[in-house]
Design a protein around this motif. Sequence first.
Motif, PDB file in Angstrom:
ATOM      1  N   PHE A 342       0.852  -1.195   0.000  1.00 22.78           N
ATOM      2  CA  PHE A 342       0.000   0.000   0.000  1.00 22.78           C
ATOM      3  C   PHE A 342       0.890   1.248   0.000  1.00 22.78           C
ATOM      4  O   PHE A 342       0.976   1.964   1.009  1.00 22.78           O
ATOM      5  CB  PHE A 342      -0.922  -0.001   1.222  1.00 22.78           C
ATOM      6  N   PRO A 343       1.549   1.517  -1.114  1.00 18.46           N
ATOM      7  CA  PRO A 343       2.507   2.640  -1.148  1.00 18.46           C
ATOM      8  C   PRO A 343       1.868   4.001  -0.924  1.00 18.46           C
ATOM      9  O   PRO A 343       2.565   4.958  -0.561  1.00 18.46           O
ATOM     10  CB  PRO A 343       3.111   2.537  -2.555  1.00 18.46           C
ATOM     11  N   ASP A 344       0.558   4.119  -1.122  1.00 14.11           N
ATOM     12  CA  ASP A 344      -0.104   5.418  -0.953  1.00 14.11           C
ATOM     13  C   ASP A 344      -0.521   5.683   0.489  1.00 14.11           C
ATOM     14  O   ASP A 344      -1.004   6.784   0.785  1.00 14.11           O
ATOM     15  CB  ASP A 344      -1.350   5.478  -1.854  1.00 14.11           C
ATOM     16  N   VAL A 345      -0.358   4.708   1.382  1.00 12.98           N
ATOM     17  CA  VAL A 345      -0.752   4.886   2.779  1.00 12.98           C
ATOM     18  C   VAL A 345       0.466   5.310   3.593  1.00 12.98           C
ATOM     19  O   VAL A 345       1.435   4.556   3.702  1.00 12.98           O
ATOM     20  CB  VAL A 345      -1.340   3.579   3.356  1.00 12.98           C
ATOM     21  N   PRO A 346       0.454   6.512   4.184  1.00 13.49           N
ATOM     22  CA  PRO A 346       1.584   6.922   5.037  1.00 13.49           C
ATOM     23  C   PRO A 346       1.674   6.038   6.282  1.00 13.49           C
ATOM     24  O   PRO A 346       0.675   5.817   6.964  1.00 13.49           O
ATOM     25  CB  PRO A 346       1.244   8.369   5.406  1.00 13.49           C
ATOM     26  N   VAL A 347       2.865   5.539   6.551  1.00  8.75           N
ATOM     27  CA  VAL A 347       3.066   4.619   7.675  1.00  8.75           C
ATOM     28  C   VAL A 347       4.202   5.139   8.547  1.00  8.75           C
ATOM     29  O   VAL A 347       5.247   5.556   8.038  1.00  8.75           O
ATOM     30  CB  VAL A 347       3.404   3.195   7.180  1.00  8.75           C
ATOM     31  N   GLU A 348       3.979   5.091   9.858  1.00  7.92           N
ATOM     32  CA  GLU A 348       5.044   5.431  10.813  1.00  7.92           C
ATOM     33  C   GLU A 348       5.186   4.277  11.792  1.00  7.92           C
ATOM     34  O   GLU A 348       4.195   3.812  12.363  1.00  7.92           O
ATOM     35  CB  GLU A 348       4.727   6.725  11.569  1.00  7.92           C
ATOM     36  N   ALA A 349       6.419   3.814  11.976  1.00  6.29           N
ATOM     37  CA  ALA A 349       6.703   2.698  12.874  1.00  6.29           C
ATOM     38  C   ALA A 349       7.332   3.231  14.148  1.00  6.29           C
ATOM     39  O   ALA A 349       8.320   3.979  14.101  1.00  6.29           O
ATOM     40  CB  ALA A 349       7.625   1.695  12.198  1.00  6.29           C
ATOM     41  N   HIS A 350       6.768   2.843  15.300  1.00  9.12           N
ATOM     42  CA  HIS A 350       7.265   3.284  16.608  1.00  9.12           C
ATOM     43  C   HIS A 350       7.745   2.056  17.368  1.00  9.12           C
ATOM     44  O   HIS A 350       6.949   1.150  17.658  1.00  9.12           O
ATOM     45  CB  HIS A 350       6.167   4.000  17.387  1.00  9.12           C
ATOM     46  N   LEU A 351       9.023   2.033  17.709  1.00  8.03           N
ATOM     47  CA  LEU A 351       9.613   0.890  18.397  1.00  8.03           C
ATOM     48  C   LEU A 351       9.598   1.139  19.897  1.00  8.03           C
ATOM     49  O   LEU A 351      10.174   2.120  20.385  1.00  8.03           O
ATOM     50  CB  LEU A 351      11.051   0.678  17.916  1.00  8.03           C
ATOM     51  N   GLY A 352       8.934   0.256  20.627  1.00  7.31           N
ATOM     52  CA  GLY A 352       8.902   0.397  22.072  1.00  7.31           C
ATOM     53  C   GLY A 352       7.735  -0.361  22.669  1.00  7.31           C
ATOM     54  O   GLY A 352       6.868  -0.890  21.965  1.00  7.31           O
ATOM     55  N   SER A 353       7.723  -0.388  24.015  1.00 11.26           N
ATOM     56  CA  SER A 353       6.693  -1.136  24.736  1.00 11.26           C
ATOM     57  C   SER A 353       5.447  -0.288  24.924  1.00 11.26           C
ATOM     58  O   SER A 353       5.530   0.933  25.133  1.00 11.26           O
ATOM     59  CB  SER A 353       7.226  -1.577  26.098  1.00 11.26           C
ATOM     60  N   VAL A 354       4.302  -0.966  24.886  1.00 11.99           N
ATOM     61  CA  VAL A 354       3.049  -0.266  25.128  1.00 11.99           C
ATOM     62  C   VAL A 354       2.951   0.162  26.587  1.00 11.99           C
ATOM     63  O   VAL A 354       2.124   1.018  26.937  1.00 11.99           O
ATOM     64  CB  VAL A 354       1.871  -1.180  24.736  1.00 11.99           C
ATOM     65  N   CYS A 355       3.788  -0.387  27.460  1.00 15.82           N
ATOM     66  CA  CYS A 355       3.809   0.017  28.862  1.00 15.82           C
ATOM     67  C   CYS A 355       4.596   1.310  29.091  1.00 15.82           C
ATOM     68  O   CYS A 355       4.586   1.850  30.204  1.00 15.82           O
ATOM     69  CB  CYS A 355       4.419  -1.090  29.723  1.00 15.82           C
ATOM     70  N   ASN A 356       5.269   1.772  28.052  1.00 17.07           N
ATOM     71  CA  ASN A 356       6.037   3.011  28.147  1.00 17.07           C
ATOM     72  C   ASN A 356       5.077   4.181  27.955  1.00 17.07           C
ATOM     73  O   ASN A 356       4.751   4.565  26.833  1.00 17.07           O
ATOM     74  CB  ASN A 356       7.139   3.027  27.075  1.00 17.07           C
ATOM     75  N   ALA A 357       4.616   4.752  29.077  1.00 16.97           N
ATOM     76  CA  ALA A 357       3.610   5.803  29.014  1.00 16.97           C
ATOM     77  C   ALA A 357       4.111   7.027  28.269  1.00 16.97           C
ATOM     78  O   ALA A 357       3.355   7.662  27.525  1.00 16.97           O
ATOM     79  CB  ALA A 357       3.172   6.188  30.429  1.00 16.97           C
TER      80      ALA A 357
END
Length: 676
Positions: A342-357
């Motif tokens: 899906f090259p037309d969909v902007p994507v951002e990847a965030h590396l980390g734990s969901v427990c990191n408030a």
Amino acid sequence: MAKLNHVFVHRFCTRMVSLHRTTKIALMVTADLIALPFCFLAAMLLRGGDLKLASHYGPGSYVLVAIVTIAAFFISDLYRAVIRFIDQRLLSATGLALAIAVLCAYTITFSVNEANFPRSALAIYWFIAFSYVIASRVGVRNLLRTLNGNQRGTSEVVAIYGAGESGAQLAQTMRNSDEYRPVCFFDDKRALSERTIGGLRVFHTDRLVETVKAMGIRSIVIAIPAAAPGRLRDIMQRLAQAGISTKILSRLVDLADDKVTPRESIRDLKFEDLLGRAPVPPRLDLFALCVRAKNVMVTGAGGSIGSELCRQIATLRPSRLHLLDHSEFALYTVRQEIANRFPDVPVEAHLGSVCNADLVERILRDNRVDTIYHAAAYKHVPLVETNIVEGLRNNVMGAQVVATAAARHGVETCVLISSDKAVRPTNIMGASKRIAELIFQAAAARPGTDTTFCMVRFGNVLGSSGSVIPLFQRQIARGGPVTITHPEVSRYFMLIPEAAQLVIQAGAMAKGGDVFVLDMGEPVRIVDLARTLIALSGLTEKTQQNPGGDVEIRFVGLFPGEKLHEELLTDGVVFPSEHPRIMRMKENALRPSVLDTFINCLMMACDTHERGLIEGMVKAIVTEYNPGRHAEGPVSAPSAAPAPAPASSPAVATQAPIAAPQERLALIKKFVPFRI
């Protein structure tokens, strides 16, 4: 000389088959325009006995009869049919159309008072013309099949299960393909046994094993497209005796389309076909409400459910898709897939734990996220049961961080992915998911919140990382044994796309604090699932009655905290939803202030690493929690420093002033009803 003639005929036929469809029709019409006047001439000769009557009418009469007959052939679709696939139904329709044309001609001659015209010649003409049609079409069809059959030395020898109309059509289509060579039918009906259908002998399934060996059959195609999953499972049990691969006819072949091949209509039988119910389709009007043109975040985006959520969301064209996962490899993999597909969909990847408030707060604050799908959780029951501290911290604190941040930053919709193990849980994983549900219910009940919180609860997902399917497939590939905890254990199953679609639709239907449950049909026994997978692999089960089998099934006992049968519904009130196969539930919830204090004490109990204390605190929160027996004592070696509580979480805001262990234990024991 004979060989040269064969080569010439083969090349000629190949040339004819490769012609454009319009050219083929033109050739057939031309041939009929030449042959049909002679058919009428033969009828006149038979009627009059000599040329006197036949010569009384000029050539124009014979051409006119041919033109009327060709018009009837067009009406019956004779010219649009593929000669290689022509069948009795089409020939019958052609005969009927020809009869109507003859009857019209008879009526016309009678109305114009053509007394000298021999009307009985028209009836004779019908027999001669129809015989010509059958002889010409069937003759060409058989010629093409014969020449095609000489080139099929590498075709796969197959049998067809189901001697009905679908099976007969499939056999006819297979005869004209290079992939398959049908040799017989199998059917459960004894009335069809030893009969011939479409040129193939029908055998009862009682003779399955001996017939497969005698005829060298390599696979069986189930030609019952409308068979219910339960019947398919019964058929698979029968076919497993033969120890050969099984395929299924996925749809009926359109015989008028010469571009359709058996390869396109036959596929391997999948476990999804034996699910016990038809897959639940999404409602398109609900599907995109929370996604299209919105900023969407998926936690646990690299997991089985999370990654499928990302795929389905990307098809709905969000403004931006945010991926959050603590696994670098999983996050990289799903990001690359979405970017490529899906090259037309902007994507951002965030590396980390969901427990990191701090991380979750920053993502929501900087990107103004509209919708969150919270899929991040530890879900493997035995692992969480032996690592309860990390399991509770991840599943409980992760849910609380997401819920708190979503409410604070004005997220429109926040959906929690829960589990059937949250219903009357007997293990820590299920209890942690029930606590996560309570957190979302409490978030929905807080005064002034603008976020719509809801939960989705479903059973085991086929092919997910925690599913037994991949484990069984690996065990079967190694030759066994296939390990099952108990012969009576059963589970609800759904497909990964179904799970993702349910989650997305739930957000659109939510009113706040809802629990959505999919109607998942009847549960499936795990031992039946294992036997089905063994049969799908073309193998047989090794038992005392069949010591020469390929794969043994071994029962190893229930894991700690494992149930025999899972549940989807509690004692709460069930309502219908906008989707006919999705139920909405309202369940009892704790007041937000009480739940905050309980979770605070639970996290402090986790710091002690004492199983009895932790389970007692879990029991205080989830009163239905009924764990199995465990030994007292530390769960694991305490870490060097307890994980710091997120500053944004109100549930742990009171943790800092309580420094002394004795004070912590006193506070915890205030809420713990008993020690296990």
